[in-house]
Design an enzyme around this catalytic site. Structure first.
Site: not given
Ligand code: SAM
Length: 214
Positions: A45, A97, A119, A123, A155, A194-197
């Site tokens: 993931e 990253d 995320d 933009k 979403d 997921t947490e966000y779901e």
């Molecule tokens: N997947 C989880 C959920 O559905 O509950 C978390 C969603 S959260 C909105 C997005 C996560 O992706 C954040 O913790 C962020 O730090 C991570 N993230 C965003 N871009 C990333 C990248 N390029 N590499 C690694 N992690 C990243």
């Protein structure tokens, strides 16, 4: 999602046996099965957040090895703490990253990639940073097995529409698409929230999902 001022999160992560050390990541391509000590498939993931989804998946599917990738140590710390409470042998974490993902896994080494509530980077000039963008699809293409697939949930309708438009130019095809996952009995089978779901579906937002292959 970013948790600030979590004292010592970098240090805890650097010492955790659940996290693959950053300095060894470049040596890992081709070695993931060795790390887990078995030949089970590897599912990852990207953008795991606090790891709720992956921890539940690893518990439900002991014959799959899971690797969670998260950019921020303050967030990853929560996943590590959950593993300290309930350790699972088939789950490891990486703090990095995802832009560098193709330097950490070998060609075809990954059987499945999950992108959950990535995320949105709204933009236009930041489109390349979106995890379902064609630039990221090209990276996934290098590490995913020939019969591997990507599953993406969000979403965010604008991000999802963008992700669907990226498929054809990037050489991928949708095996399944829904704009309301929780009303789709077939795609809901075995769905782990997921947490966000949990958060966004409780607010009444429909959840979009695709499953794609090359
Ligand atoms: N997947 C989880 C959920 O559905 O509950 C978390 C969603 S959260 C909105 C997005 C996560 O992706 C954040 O913790 C962020 O730090 C991570 N993230 C965003 N871009 C990333 C990248 N390029 N590499 C690694 N992690 C990243």
């Amino acid at each position: 999602m970013r948790l600030r001022n979590v004292t010592g999160s970098r240090e805890v992560i650097a010492e955790s046996r659940f996290v693959v050390p950053e300095e060894t990541l470049k040596e890992m391509p081709g070695k993931w099965k060795e790390l887990f000590g078995n030949q089970h498939p590897i599912h990852i993931e990207i953008g795991m957040g606090k790891g709720q989804f992956l921890h539940a998946m690893a518990k439900d599917h002991p014959s799959i090895n899971y690797v969670g990738i998260e950019k921020y140590s303050t967030v990853l710390l929560r996943a590590v703490q959950k593993m300290e409470q309930e350790e699972l042998p088939n789950l490891k974490f990486i703090r990095m990253d995802a832009e560098e993902i193709a330097e950490v896994f070998g060609a075809g080494e990954v059987a499945r990639i999950y992108l959950n509530f990535s995320d949105p980077w709204p933009k236009d000039r930041h489109a390349k940073r979106r995890l379902p963008s064609r630039e990221f699809l090209a990276r996934y293409d290098r590490i995913l097995a020939a019969d591997g697939r990507i599953e993406f949930k969000t979403d965010n309708r604008a991000l999802f529409d963008f992700a669907v438009e990226e498929l054809e130019p990037a050489g991928w095809q949708a095996k399944a698409i829904t704009y309301d996952l929780h009303a789709d009995p077939v795609l809901m089978e075995g769905n782990v929230m997921t947490e966000y779901e949990e958060k966004f579906s409780a607010m009444g937002n429909p959840i979009c999902k695709y499953v794609i292959t090359r």
